[in-house]
Enzyme design. Structure first.
Site, short mmCIF file in Angstrom:
data_model
loop_
_atom_site.label_atom_id
_atom_site.label_comp_id
_atom_site.label_asym_id
_atom_site.label_seq_id
_atom_site.Cartn_x
_atom_site.Cartn_y
_atom_site.Cartn_z
N CYS A 2 0.92 -1.27 0.38
CA CYS A 2 0.03 -0.31 0.01
C CYS A 2 1.28 0.87 0.17
O CYS A 2 1.72 1.29 0.20
CB CYS A 2 -1.17 0.33 1.13
SG CYS A 2 -1.97 -1.54 1.39
N ARG A 27 4.30 -0.76 -4.31
CA ARG A 27 4.24 -1.69 -3.07
C ARG A 27 2.33 -1.87 -3.42
O ARG A 27 2.33 -2.77 -2.48
CB ARG A 27 3.33 -0.11 -2.18
CG ARG A 27 5.23 0.97 -2.41
CD ARG A 27 5.36 2.04 -1.18
NE ARG A 27 4.92 1.49 0.13
CZ ARG A 27 5.91 1.04 0.55
NH1 ARG A 27 6.98 1.78 0.19
NH2 ARG A 27 5.62 0.80 2.48
N TRP A 73 -3.02 -2.70 -1.79
CA TRP A 73 -2.82 -4.01 -1.86
C TRP A 73 -3.60 -4.79 -0.91
O TRP A 73 -3.50 -4.72 0.06
CB TRP A 73 -1.46 -4.84 -1.24
CG TRP A 73 -0.80 -5.65 -1.85
CD1 TRP A 73 -0.73 -6.70 -3.21
CD2 TRP A 73 -0.90 -7.04 -1.38
NE1 TRP A 73 -0.46 -7.99 -3.17
CE2 TRP A 73 -0.95 -7.89 -1.05
CE3 TRP A 73 -1.59 -7.31 0.27
CZ2 TRP A 73 -0.73 -9.31 -1.16
CZ3 TRP A 73 -1.10 -8.34 1.02
CH2 TRP A 73 -0.72 -9.19 0.46
N ASN A 99 -2.30 2.76 5.96
CA ASN A 99 -1.82 0.96 5.10
C ASN A 99 -0.48 0.51 6.21
O ASN A 99 -0.11 0.68 7.63
CB ASN A 99 0.01 1.63 4.72
CG ASN A 99 1.00 0.66 4.20
OD1 ASN A 99 0.86 -0.50 4.44
ND2 ASN A 99 2.50 0.90 4.20
N GLY A 100 -1.05 -1.31 6.03
CA GLY A 100 -0.56 -1.79 7.50
C GLY A 100 -2.18 -2.69 7.78
O GLY A 100 -2.88 -2.84 6.92
N GLU A 485 15.18 -19.26 -7.15
CA GLU A 485 15.93 -18.12 -7.38
C GLU A 485 15.74 -17.91 -8.77
O GLU A 485 14.57 -17.39 -9.10
CB GLU A 485 16.86 -17.44 -6.90
CG GLU A 485 16.51 -15.28 -7.32
CD GLU A 485 16.11 -14.74 -6.79
OE1 GLU A 485 15.34 -15.16 -5.43
OE2 GLU A 485 16.08 -13.69 -7.18
N LYS A 489 11.01 -16.15 -9.48
CA LYS A 489 11.10 -14.89 -11.03
C LYS A 489 10.76 -15.36 -11.71
O LYS A 489 9.28 -14.82 -12.51
CB LYS A 489 12.99 -15.02 -12.00
CG LYS A 489 13.84 -13.97 -10.83
CD LYS A 489 13.35 -12.93 -10.26
CE LYS A 489 13.15 -12.58 -9.23
NZ LYS A 489 12.83 -12.45 -7.60
N GLU A 492 7.11 -15.53 -10.41
CA GLU A 492 6.62 -14.65 -10.14
C GLU A 492 5.78 -13.42 -11.28
O GLU A 492 4.84 -13.00 -11.00
CB GLU A 492 7.69 -13.01 -9.69
CG GLU A 492 7.94 -13.46 -8.08
CD GLU A 492 8.95 -12.95 -7.31
OE1 GLU A 492 9.21 -12.75 -6.81
OE2 GLU A 492 9.65 -12.99 -7.81
N HIS A 508 14.05 -37.63 -7.20
CA HIS A 508 13.20 -38.25 -5.39
C HIS A 508 11.78 -37.30 -5.46
O HIS A 508 11.04 -37.21 -4.54
CB HIS A 508 13.40 -37.93 -3.80
CG HIS A 508 15.07 -38.61 -3.80
ND1 HIS A 508 14.67 -39.94 -3.89
CD2 HIS A 508 15.84 -38.17 -3.85
CE1 HIS A 508 16.04 -40.29 -3.57
NE2 HIS A 508 17.21 -39.28 -3.96
N LYS A 607 6.00 -5.06 -3.09
CA LYS A 607 7.03 -5.30 -3.15
C LYS A 607 7.72 -5.20 -2.19
O LYS A 607 8.34 -5.81 -1.40
CB LYS A 607 7.81 -3.80 -3.77
CG LYS A 607 9.28 -3.77 -3.93
CD LYS A 607 9.90 -4.45 -5.01
CE LYS A 607 11.12 -4.22 -4.99
NZ LYS A 607 12.16 -5.38 -5.57
C1 G6P Z 1 8.43 -9.80 -1.48
C2 G6P Z 1 8.56 -9.56 -2.92
C3 G6P Z 1 10.35 -10.17 -2.79
C4 G6P Z 1 11.19 -10.19 -2.24
C5 G6P Z 1 10.56 -10.49 -0.27
C6 G6P Z 1 10.95 -9.88 0.48
O1 G6P Z 1 7.68 -10.80 -1.58
O2 G6P Z 1 7.92 -9.22 -3.27
O3 G6P Z 1 10.82 -9.42 -3.78
O4 G6P Z 1 11.99 -10.61 -2.11
O5 G6P Z 1 9.28 -9.96 -0.34
O6 G6P Z 1 11.34 -8.73 0.82
P1 G6P Z 1 12.57 -7.79 1.67
O7 G6P Z 1 12.52 -6.15 1.80
O8 G6P Z 1 12.58 -8.11 2.91
O9 G6P Z 1 13.46 -8.75 0.76
#
Ligand code: G6P
Length: 612
Positions: A2, A27, A73, A99-100, A485, A489, A492, A508, A607
């Protein structure tokens, strides 16, 4: 998670709010809304992106010089016009954006229902707006500010809020606990936002609010108090981001820009730390605690998402070179599972934003149990950076694409520096090896540039598999987290179901998925595991799986074996993760673009996850 904006001054507020919301859209982006004070208070909100709100407002009265805005969000209640912020109290006295998460909102709502309040949305925010109104109506003499403070004192949970009051048309009130807020200080005007991104194009003078701060802004005055009504000293600082960092420049998406920035951001992370002349590694932020860390009985690395993957690489590096036992934990699990923890333990939080709710809570829990808490953060002044005893900033610059790229390689860079520094301090590696690895690290940016120069080859490979429904990523050793990772990616941003696996585990379970429709992306440079991973590749090929391999340049054997290859330069295994991830980032990016996905704002994601 947010985004909040606000403005009070003499300028036309509408474009300021709208541009601010666009800057904060990373955000959250399922609905957006604004409230404007002109002759009267008007509220416009709309499900969808900020551009949908903009279009909706095209025939509306948007005059005014005071206003607040929000990009959401969703937590409580589905994304809809009705649940979009701002929310107004029953009698229209208070309008706020939030926000929160207000954790006791159900209880508060029940009390308010008993007092005759009604609700139009499913949000916790509307509960807070009504709670403020409830206190305001309690006795004569309670002004807006006091009502806000009284209401907040009843709230359990996290908030960053901006409030407008119908009876005080020249005031903007903001408060924070847990969710960040920044005030930009102009000439007789104030800008409010969840981070400095919407502010720096107007002023570089900012005030970062702390938890429990309440800010009262009027045209020409800014007062800071705490929730108990005690004055708080105002510290005006220079904003830590610049406008240049927030522009896409020649790139189509922020994510692509950020992938391409990596050679430079890795150099930024090295700056002052990787000294090739002496040669030496200096981690100034950890200087005071280094002896304690070097003598630790174990180190626990915590994080979420991509930061958790960086932590896994940290585990391989620290154990391999410094020989200190390392545990890696999802912050969301660690905080609730009653871990055995106490003095003598080191807990290091890894977080790009420094605001992730679970990571912050896990850190607080570790601190309470007596562990030494440290951090690796990208955002300067963030909550995690402030709540840790010591730490290292990654200096990757502002990351706007929701899928993390340059922040990840910066985290891995810091963890590599840390592992080598600890190893050298503990004398678990000799001087020659240490110096050799310093030189290897120093060569990484140039090698990263070489990989990026081959981006069109990765794009061509992306075209081959862009229609896939699933993908399997395999890696071994320190490159197993790179497989995780890479898969993250892809899922996501392209919404292709992707799984990362330790290649040795393939037999397995995941091997059952292999057929001629399944692309299998194997991270297979020439390293200790080379022969082993060749066997894994053969197992996939025997089942007609399509092999895409990340290989060391000039590896003819792999070129013959794999269907498609992405090359990386020869490098020491300790630094290979920093290189091997780059083709996988590019691969995910190009596939997502080919599938028409919104790369920078993937569906349902945010984010900075400031709620549990
Ligand atoms: C969210 C973001 C990710 C990030 C994760 C942890 O899920 O979309 O890209 O890796 O939060 O965020 P941080 O700011 O703690 O690295």
């Amino acid at each position: 998670m947010c985004g909040i904006v606000g403005y009070i001054g003499n300028k036309n507020v509408f474009p300021l709010l709208l541009n601010g919301l666009k800057r904060l859209e990373y955000r959250g982006y399922d609905s957006a809304g604004i409230a404007l004070w002109g002759q009267n208070l008007r509220i416009y909100k709309k499900k969808g992106k900020v551009t949908d709100l903009e279009e909706y407002c095209s025939d509306k009265d948007v005059t005014g010089t005071l206003g607040i805005g929000h990009t959401r969000w969703a937590t409580h209640g589905e994304p809809s016009d009705r649940n979009a912020h701002p929310h107004t109290s029953r009698n229209g006295l208070f309008t706020l954006v939030h926000n929160g998460i207000i954790e006791n909102y159900a209880e508060l709502r029940k009390d308010l229902l008993r007092h005759g309040y009604t609700f139009e949305s499913d949000t916790d925010t509307e509960v807070l707006s009504n709670l403020i109104e409830y206190f305001y109506n309690q006795e004569a003499g309670i002004d807006t500010e006091m009502a806000v403070r009284l209401a907040l004192s009843k709230v359990v949970g996290a908030y960053g809020i901006a409030v407008l009051a119908r009876d005080e048309p020249g005031r903007l009130i903001a408060a924070r606990k847990g969710s960040p807020l920044v005030i930009g200080v102009g000439r007789g005007e104030y800008f409010l936002a969840s981070d400095a991104a919407p502010i720096v194009e107007h002023t570089e003078h900012v005030v970062y609010l702390n938890d429990h701060d309440v800010a009262i802004m009027e045209r020409g005055s800014l007062t800071l108090k705490n929730i108990e009504n005690n004055p708080v000293t105002l510290t005006i600082r220079q904003a830590d981001i610049t406008i240049g960092e927030m522009e896409k420049g020649e790139f189509e998406h922020y994510m692509l820009k950020e992938i391409f920035e990596q050679p430079r951001t890795i150099e930024e992370t090295f700056r002052g730390r990787l000294r090739t002349g002496q040669p030496e590694i200096v981690l100034g932020g950890l200087m005071d605690v280094l002896p304690e860390v070097a003598a630790a009985r174990r180190i626990i690395l915590i994080g979420c998402g991509t930061s958790w993957h960086a932590a896994l690489i940290g585990e391989y590096l620290i154990e391999e070179y410094a020989r200190i036992p390392v545990e890696v934990e999802y912050a969301s699990e660690f905080r609730y599972r009653h871990p055995v923890l106490g003095p003598g333990d080191i807990v290091m939080a890894i977080s790009q934003s420094g605001e992730t709710a679970d990571t912050l809570a896990a850190l607080r829990m570790a601190r309470e149990k007596g562990a030494l808490v440290l951090g690796i953060c990208n955002v300067v002044g963030s909550s995690i950076s402030r709540e840790t005893v010591a730490g290292v900033y990654t200096h990757a610059g502002m990351e706007i694409g929701v899928a993390s790229t340059k922040a990840f390689t910066a985290q891995v860079t810091v963890l590599t520096l840390l592992a080598l520094k600890l190893a050298h301090t503990r004398q678990t590696i000799d001087g020659e090896f240490y110096h050799g690895l310093i030189a290897e690290l120093a060569a990484v940016p140039e090698k990263a540039r070489a990989i990026l120069s081959q981006h069109l080859q990765v794009k061509a490979i992306a075209a081959e598999i862009s229609e896939a429904g699933d993908a399997l990523y395999l890696g071994r050793g320190i490159l197993f987290p790179i497989a995780l990772e890479g898969a993250l990616k892809l899922k996501e941003i392209s919404y292709i179901h992707a799984e990362g696996y330790a290649a040795g585990e393939m037999k397995h379970g995941p091997i059952a998925l292999v057929d001629d429709n399944l692309p299998v992306i194997v991270v297979a440079p020439r390293d200790l595991y080379y022969e082993k991973i060749i066997s894994n590749i053969q197992e996939v090929k025997a089942r007609k799986g399509q092999i895409l391999a990340v290989v060391t340049e000039g590896d003819h054997q792999m070129r013959e074996m794999a269907d498609l290859v992405m090359e990386i330069p020869t490098a020491h295994p300790a630094v290979t993760p920093l290189l091997a991830i780059i083709p996988l980032q590019l691969l995910a990016y190009y596939i997502a673009v080919m599938r028409g996905c919104h790369v920078d704002q993937p569906r349902n994601l945010a984010k900075s996850v400031t709620v549990e």
